[in-house]
Design an enzyme around this catalytic site. Structure first.
Site, PDB file in Angstrom:
ATOM      1  N   ARG A   2       0.857  -1.366   0.114  1.00  0.00           N
ATOM      2  CA  ARG A   2      -0.143  -0.015  -0.078  1.00  0.00           C
ATOM      3  C   ARG A   2       0.815   1.277   0.055  1.00  0.00           C
ATOM      4  O   ARG A   2       0.247   2.410  -0.074  1.00  0.00           O
ATOM      5  CB  ARG A   2      -0.851   0.013   1.252  1.00  0.00           C
ATOM      6  CG  ARG A   2      -2.146  -0.900   0.969  1.00  0.00           C
ATOM      7  CD  ARG A   2      -3.299  -0.702   2.178  1.00  0.00           C
ATOM      8  NE  ARG A   2      -2.698  -1.070   3.211  1.00  0.00           N
ATOM      9  CZ  ARG A   2      -3.635  -1.454   4.184  1.00  0.00           C
ATOM     10  NH1 ARG A   2      -4.809  -1.169   4.380  1.00  0.00           N
ATOM     11  NH2 ARG A   2      -3.119  -1.716   5.492  1.00  0.00           N
ATOM     12  N   HIS A  10       3.795 -26.561  11.254  1.00  0.00           N
ATOM     13  CA  HIS A  10       5.174 -27.366  11.394  1.00  0.00           C
ATOM     14  C   HIS A  10       5.046 -28.675  12.269  1.00  0.00           C
ATOM     15  O   HIS A  10       5.771 -29.580  11.728  1.00  0.00           O
ATOM     16  CB  HIS A  10       6.106 -26.467  12.151  1.00  0.00           C
ATOM     17  CG  HIS A  10       6.031 -25.000  11.472  1.00  0.00           C
ATOM     18  ND1 HIS A  10       5.912 -24.745  10.110  1.00  0.00           N
ATOM     19  CD2 HIS A  10       6.329 -23.695  11.997  1.00  0.00           C
ATOM     20  CE1 HIS A  10       5.851 -23.660   9.977  1.00  0.00           C
ATOM     21  NE2 HIS A  10       6.209 -23.075  10.979  1.00  0.00           N
ATOM     22  N   LYS A  43      13.166 -27.426   4.535  1.00  0.00           N
ATOM     23  CA  LYS A  43      14.468 -27.612   5.452  1.00  0.00           C
ATOM     24  C   LYS A  43      15.078 -28.814   4.888  1.00  0.00           C
ATOM     25  O   LYS A  43      14.225 -29.793   4.995  1.00  0.00           O
ATOM     26  CB  LYS A  43      14.036 -27.544   7.016  1.00  0.00           C
ATOM     27  CG  LYS A  43      13.598 -26.423   7.607  1.00  0.00           C
ATOM     28  CD  LYS A  43      13.432 -26.372   8.954  1.00  0.00           C
ATOM     29  CE  LYS A  43      12.806 -25.045   9.531  1.00  0.00           C
ATOM     30  NZ  LYS A  43      13.708 -24.068   9.851  1.00  0.00           N
ATOM     31  N   LYS A  49       1.638 -19.223   5.293  1.00  0.00           N
ATOM     32  CA  LYS A  49       0.695 -19.944   6.527  1.00  0.00           C
ATOM     33  C   LYS A  49       0.512 -18.595   7.497  1.00  0.00           C
ATOM     34  O   LYS A  49       1.192 -17.593   7.181  1.00  0.00           O
ATOM     35  CB  LYS A  49       1.428 -20.846   7.230  1.00  0.00           C
ATOM     36  CG  LYS A  49       2.791 -20.326   7.937  1.00  0.00           C
ATOM     37  CD  LYS A  49       3.194 -21.420   9.270  1.00  0.00           C
ATOM     38  CE  LYS A  49       2.714 -20.999  10.534  1.00  0.00           C
ATOM     39  NZ  LYS A  49       3.475 -19.870  11.143  1.00  0.00           N
ATOM     40  N   HIS A 102       7.131 -23.748   5.657  1.00  0.00           N
ATOM     41  CA  HIS A 102       8.587 -23.608   5.538  1.00  0.00           C
ATOM     42  C   HIS A 102       9.387 -24.918   5.860  1.00  0.00           C
ATOM     43  O   HIS A 102      10.508 -25.234   5.721  1.00  0.00           O
ATOM     44  CB  HIS A 102       9.046 -22.356   5.781  1.00  0.00           C
ATOM     45  CG  HIS A 102       9.390 -22.270   7.055  1.00  0.00           C
ATOM     46  ND1 HIS A 102       8.458 -21.715   8.094  1.00  0.00           N
ATOM     47  CD2 HIS A 102      10.573 -22.120   7.660  1.00  0.00           C
ATOM     48  CE1 HIS A 102       8.966 -21.601   9.282  1.00  0.00           C
ATOM     49  NE2 HIS A 102      10.410 -21.714   9.016  1.00  0.00           N
ATOM     50  N   LYS A 107       8.382 -20.556  22.838  1.00  0.00           N
ATOM     51  CA  LYS A 107       9.293 -19.467  22.636  1.00  0.00           C
ATOM     52  C   LYS A 107      10.037 -19.315  23.904  1.00  0.00           C
ATOM     53  O   LYS A 107       9.557 -19.427  24.778  1.00  0.00           O
ATOM     54  CB  LYS A 107       8.236 -18.261  22.099  1.00  0.00           C
ATOM     55  CG  LYS A 107       7.675 -18.374  21.167  1.00  0.00           C
ATOM     56  CD  LYS A 107       8.145 -17.682  19.720  1.00  0.00           C
ATOM     57  CE  LYS A 107       7.125 -17.684  18.807  1.00  0.00           C
ATOM     58  NZ  LYS A 107       7.725 -18.572  17.724  1.00  0.00           N
TER      59      LYS A 107
HETATM   60  C1  BG6 Z   1       6.951 -19.370  11.731  1.00  0.00           C
HETATM   61  C2  BG6 Z   1       6.369 -19.063  12.903  1.00  0.00           C
HETATM   62  O1  BG6 Z   1       5.932 -20.200  11.164  1.00  0.00           O
HETATM   63  O2  BG6 Z   1       8.085 -20.222  12.116  1.00  0.00           O
HETATM   64  C3  BG6 Z   1       7.317 -18.424  13.929  1.00  0.00           C
HETATM   65  O3  BG6 Z   1       5.332 -18.156  12.454  1.00  0.00           O
HETATM   66  C4  BG6 Z   1       8.384 -19.094  14.205  1.00  0.00           C
HETATM   67  O4  BG6 Z   1       6.541 -17.857  15.001  1.00  0.00           O
HETATM   68  C5  BG6 Z   1       9.279 -19.703  13.005  1.00  0.00           C
HETATM   69  O5  BG6 Z   1       9.429 -18.369  14.797  1.00  0.00           O
HETATM   70  C6  BG6 Z   1      10.126 -20.646  13.281  1.00  0.00           C
HETATM   71  O6  BG6 Z   1      10.780 -20.956  12.149  1.00  0.00           O
HETATM   72  P1  BG6 Z   1      12.276 -21.451  12.114  1.00  0.00           P
HETATM   73  O7  BG6 Z   1      12.630 -21.822  10.725  1.00  0.00           O
HETATM   74  O8  BG6 Z   1      13.048 -20.371  12.678  1.00  0.00           O
HETATM   75  O9  BG6 Z   1      12.245 -22.688  13.220  1.00  0.00           O
END
Ligand code: BG6
Length: 487
Positions: free
Chosen positions: A46, A236, A178, A144, A174, A340
């Site tokens: 935007r 994940h 990996k 996501k 993602h 976290k």
């Molecule tokens: C993301 C989450 O999908 O994955 C984040 O939204 C998280 O909260 C991240 O920190 C972790 O990814 P990675 O690749 O650092 O393990």
């Protein structure tokens, strides 16, 4: 080999994901010569920004986010020539008209990457389709989370599915990009050693941990609306569980693999309100110390308030005892744990085998074998085995690791997951993306947990930043006579 010429259109082109992941990944692929000369990267946001201003902004972003922080001027000038920026408010019809005029019918692959809030996915799919930009070679990438629950995921899938065929829709998780996650497939199906012991006869339990030392920081509002169950487990953790538990697929073909994963998701035992206190733990980090540095509580990340938000509700930690109701895994719990601000960043899958049926070593304690798949950092595989300590007196038994470190075995840098996933999109290979039924089946299981938490008023229990989570997470395993393997 360079991919066919493309227009990659990133909605959310000035956002957090573009900054931290997409632009550095694209830069690296360009650096390796994988983009043909006339390929373009078009950012949409935007903001009122010219192409030149955007390129300047990208330069700063790369200087900050490239791992080695070394921007190669020659590579950047090629990269820069691909960049464009389009200002667009997706609710503005006139804006869409101007948007469509920036594209010509050039026969290039068009990939639309939606790095925006999921509530905009349907609108953007309609916008690009109404603008006449969707043909057989077009594809759309959904970052996501796809939705907030089962219902909203279905709405999004319906809306996007009305304008794109399922084979053109790439739902990102993602973790599937990996290297070490893919290595799990290599390990299970490239070796004959594991399959005979991969199930209830030999396995006692499986533990999947994705621990981060990072906090929520400026993502407080997102986290408060989302929580770790939706942010980490729905995608994940469930993907890791599927790859660890699925039956051998017929081939690596995308639908063969995804057909096996969906069977696992459909076999997950639903978690009911009656048992939710026993089989889940919810946590939220309080202030603490990580690597010798003091870090604030989760609520303190709330920038809107003067003082830390006392009533911050979301969980930043979840542990779950998941059970898979099928023949292979009957009676074998899969313990999932993510949080976290934990002691350190560490993701791993631990397969703990059953103890020997009878010990011939008298009182000497024996530890069950463990196979540890380290996903990050220090990717590798470790197998703990019982050995005899050297020495003449008696039979002293000791558990020692057989250790395979990928970084020592392969002297190559692992590409970021997004580099691989972006290339798979451009090459048109959906194997590493989630199919509609997977996402929806994941949400159905997660929704039950959310509903049970609500009905039973399960609140997030505090844990100290820098620890391994709240007491309930330890009690969860203790109840089964087991314990978490931290490393
Ligand atoms: C993301 C989450 O999908 O994955 C984040 O939204 C998280 O909260 C991240 O920190 C972790 O990814 P990675 O690749 O650092 O393990």
């Amino acid at each position: 080999v360079p991919v066919d010429p493309f227009d990659l259109v990133i909605f959310g082109g000035t956002g957090d994901l573009a900054r931290r992941k997409l632009l550095p990944a694209l830069y690296h692929r360009d650096q390796d010569g994988q983009f043909s000369d006339d390929s373009r990267i078009v950012a949409v946001s935007r903001q009122d920004m010219s192409d030149e201003q955007y390129a300047q902004w990208v330069r700063e972003v790369l200087e900050e986010h490239l791992p080695d922080k070394e921007l190669d001027n020659e590579v950047f000038s090629r990269f820069q020539s691909r960049l464009a920026h389009i200002q667009l408010d997706v609710d503005d019809e006139a804006g869409w008209k101007a948007f469509s005029e920036r594209f010509d019918d050039n026969g290039r692959i068009r990939a639309f990457y939606l790095a925006t809030a999921p509530s905009l996915f349907g609108k953007i799919a309609n916008g690009v389709a109404d603008a006449g930009l969707v043909d057989d070679r077009a594809r759309i990438v959904l970052e996501k989370p796809v939705g907030h629950d089962y219902e909203s995921a279905r709405e999004i899938n319906d809306a996007v599915g009305a304008r794109f065929a399922e084979s053109q829709i790439y739902r990102i998780d993602h973790y599937l990009g990996k290297e070490t996650v893919q290595n799990l497939i290599a390990l299970r199906f490239g070796n004959s050693l594991f399959e005979p012991v991969w199930g209830r006869q030999a396995v006692d339990n499986v533990q999947i941990t994705v621990a981060e030392s990072l906090g929520v920081d400026e993502r407080f509002d997102f986290y408060e609306a989302t929580g770790a169950l939706r942010d980490m487990v729905q995608n994940h953790m469930l993907q890791l569980l599927c790859l660890a538990a699925m039956e051998p697929p017929a081939s690596m073909n995308h639908d063969d693999v995804r057909n096996e994963k969906i069977k696992v998701l459909r076999s997950l035992k639903p978690i009911t309100p009656q048992e939710v206190h026993k089989v889940t733990a919810r946590g939220q980090y309080a202030a603490g110390m990580i690597d010798g540095k003091a870090v604030p509580a989760y609520g303190a990340a709330n920038k809107k308030e003067q003082a830390p938000a006392e009533d911050a509700e979301a969980e930043t930690f979840v542990a779950i005892k998941a059970e898979i109701d099928n023949w292979r895994w009957q009676g074998v719990p899969f313990y999932l744990r993510t949080g976290k601000r934990m002691a350190r960043k560490s993701s791993q899958i631990v397969v703990e085998f059953k103890p020997v049926p009878h010990s011939i070593f008298g009182e000497e304690p024996l530890q069950p074998n463990r196979l540890v798949l380290r996903l990050q950092p220090e990717e590798g595989v470790e197998m703990s085995i019982m050995t005899k300590e050297p020495g003449p007196g008696g039979f002293r038994m000791r558990s020692l690791p057989l250790n395979l470190s990928f970084s020592q075995a392969f002297e190559v840098a692992y590409p970021d997951a997004y580099e691989r996933l972006l290339m798979e999109v451009l090459r048109g290979n959906p194997a590493l993306f989630m199919r509609r039924d997977e996402v929806e089946a994941g949400w159905q299981w997660i929704d039950r947990i959310l509903e049970s938490w609500r009905l039973e008023q399960v609140e997030a229990q505090e844990y100290m930043a820098g620890s391994w989570g709240p007491t309930d997470a330890f009690v969860l395993l203790d109840r089964d006579g087991r314990r978490w393997h931290d490393n």
